[in-house]
Scaffold this active site. Structure first.
Site, PDB file in Angstrom:
ATOM      1  N   CYS A   1       0.457  -1.378   0.109  1.00 18.57           N
ATOM      2  CA  CYS A   1      -0.074   0.216   0.098  1.00 18.57           C
ATOM      3  C   CYS A   1       1.088   1.116  -0.461  1.00 18.57           C
ATOM      4  O   CYS A   1       1.642   1.695   0.846  1.00 18.57           O
ATOM      5  CB  CYS A   1      -0.366   0.105   1.086  1.00 18.57           C
ATOM      6  SG  CYS A   1      -2.240   1.690   1.628  1.00 18.57           S
TER       7      CYS A   1
ATOM      8  N   CYS B   1      -0.350   4.017   1.986  1.00 18.79           N
ATOM      9  CA  CYS B   1      -0.171   4.272   3.591  1.00 18.79           C
ATOM     10  C   CYS B   1       1.022   3.888   3.954  1.00 18.79           C
ATOM     11  O   CYS B   1       1.473   4.574   5.189  1.00 18.79           O
ATOM     12  CB  CYS B   1      -0.887   2.457   4.284  1.00 18.79           C
ATOM     13  SG  CYS B   1      -2.133   1.694   3.753  1.00 18.79           S
ATOM     14  N   ASP B   2       1.913   4.135   2.996  1.00 19.02           N
ATOM     15  CA  ASP B   2       3.210   3.687   3.599  1.00 19.02           C
ATOM     16  C   ASP B   2       4.486   4.723   3.022  1.00 19.02           C
ATOM     17  O   ASP B   2       5.797   4.468   2.871  1.00 19.02           O
ATOM     18  CB  ASP B   2       4.249   2.273   3.608  1.00 19.02           C
ATOM     19  CG  ASP B   2       3.230   1.200   4.705  1.00 19.02           C
ATOM     20  OD1 ASP B   2       2.477   1.668   5.629  1.00 19.02           O
ATOM     21  OD2 ASP B   2       3.109   0.275   4.028  1.00 19.02           O
TER      22      ASP B   2
END
Length: 369
Positions: free
Chosen positions: A179, A182-183
């Protein structure tokens, strides 16, 4: 390197992939129950009937349970043998509101579960084996036991497809992610790689250029399968380079990712590439197999919804990544769970009002006779 997070709220495994993604293997995600959670077995609620039965225990399912329980609906949650969704393999979540210092994924899910149970939700840690949604009350068989419900909320999530490499599994959250949203923040000014050839991979690579110093797109063929406009953007971006006819065959590093092994898909030649992050973008599997033939799915296998959370079966509602293949975030899944619970409550109230009106009409007819 700081730990990262996976965002999908998965429940089980399927063999359905995004049509535009480049998947070489389909590996279910292994999850562990948090130490703070007390397992609930089917014996605790043997053959129970519920006004609302929720299938799935990721952010969508547990948020639905919290809202349904607070509405005095005493929801029954079929949580799965590995409850909690994919946040259970997340070492740090920094984008869930209310935690300025971040929170471990298992701790977040344990808190959600405790909150749901505090208001009266009943959770059973078994998998769903079959459903019968043809008539009410609906029937759900899980762990060999038949349960019935007036309304059902499906929150079974979607699972990321991985490369099926031992070191990839070991280093998830330590440089390996599925992701970018997200990261990506964790990789500022670092060299990273993205695996895939569909629009998902191209979008992830372009997004990651906001943070990384260099993004390497790795594709096992000699041309992408994504849309032409996305291909052009990736090919012309100054931060993106492309490794054609290449396949990641190992992930190298002890405590964090340090390099990857690339194998030429034509010559078989192997070489190492130093990187500090690896993003797998070869698709997701919506966990919908048990609902096939009962609920409508789209071309990619995701459940279809009408009016936000309603399925094609009246009284069956849908929440989270099992239908959402655009955002796939814990917070959007939780929001879906809230909406599904509220919609379920209102639908049950409408059903009760209709039964009352019908009963009153029948009584009046009898009195006149």
């Amino acid at each position: 390197m700081r730990a990262m997070n996976d965002n999908e709220a998965g429940f089980g495994g399927l063999q359905i992939l995004d049509a535009d993604d480049d998947a070489t293997a389909a590996t279910p995600i292994a999850m562990e129950r948090p130490a703070t959670t007390t397992p609930t077995t089917k014996a605790d609620h043997e053959g129970a009937h519920a006004r609302v039965l929720i299938i799935g225990s990721g952010p969508a399912g547990l948020t639905a349970a919290i809202y349904a329980a607070r509405a005095d609906l005493a929801p029954l949650v079929i949580a799965g043998y590995v409850p909690g969704g994919q946040l259970m393999i997340t070492s740090e979540v920094e984008n869930f509101p209310g935690f300025p210092e971040g929170i471990d994924g298992p701790a977040l899910m344990a808190n959600m579960r405790a909150q749901a149970e505090r208001f009266g939700s009943r959770l059973i840690d078994v998998d769903v084996e079959s459903v019968d949604l043809e008539a009410r009350p609906f029937e759900v068989t899980a762990g060999g036991t038949r349960y019935t419900a007036d309304a059902v909320i499906v929150a079974t999530g979607a699972s990321a497809v991985w490369l099926d490499l031992d070191n990839e599994t070991r280093l998830r959250g330590r440089g390996v992610s599925a992701c970018a949203t997200c990261d990506g923040f964790f990789f500022r000014d670092k060299k990273i790689a993205v695996v895939g050839g569909g629009d998902s991979a191209l979008e992830e690579a372009l997004f990651l250029t906001k943070f990384a110093s260099e993004v390497v797109l790795i594709h096992r063929r000699d041309e992408f399968r994504g849309s032409r406009i996305m291909q052009n953007r990736a090919k012309t971006h100054p931060k993106i380079s492309i490794e054609w006819n290449s396949q990641v065959t190992d992930v190298l590093g002890e405590d964090k990712i340090e390099a990857i092994e690339l194998t030429d898909t034509i010559s078989g030649e192997k070489r190492e590439m130093p990187i500090e992050g690896l993003f797998i973008a070869i698709g997701h599997r919506p966990n919908t197999e048990v609902f096939r033939g009962h609920l409508d799915v789209d071309a990619k296998g995701y459940l279809m919804v009408e009016d936000d959370t309603l399925s094609n079966v009246e009284g069956v509602l849908v929440a989270g990544d099992v239908h959402d293949h655009r955002y796939r975030q814990a917070i959007t899944a939780a929001g879906d769970g809230c909406r599904a619970a509220i919609d379920a409550e209102r639908w049950l109230e409408e059903q009760a009002a209709e039964r009352t009106e019908a009963s009153a009409g029948a009584s009046e007819a009898v009195s006149r006779a």
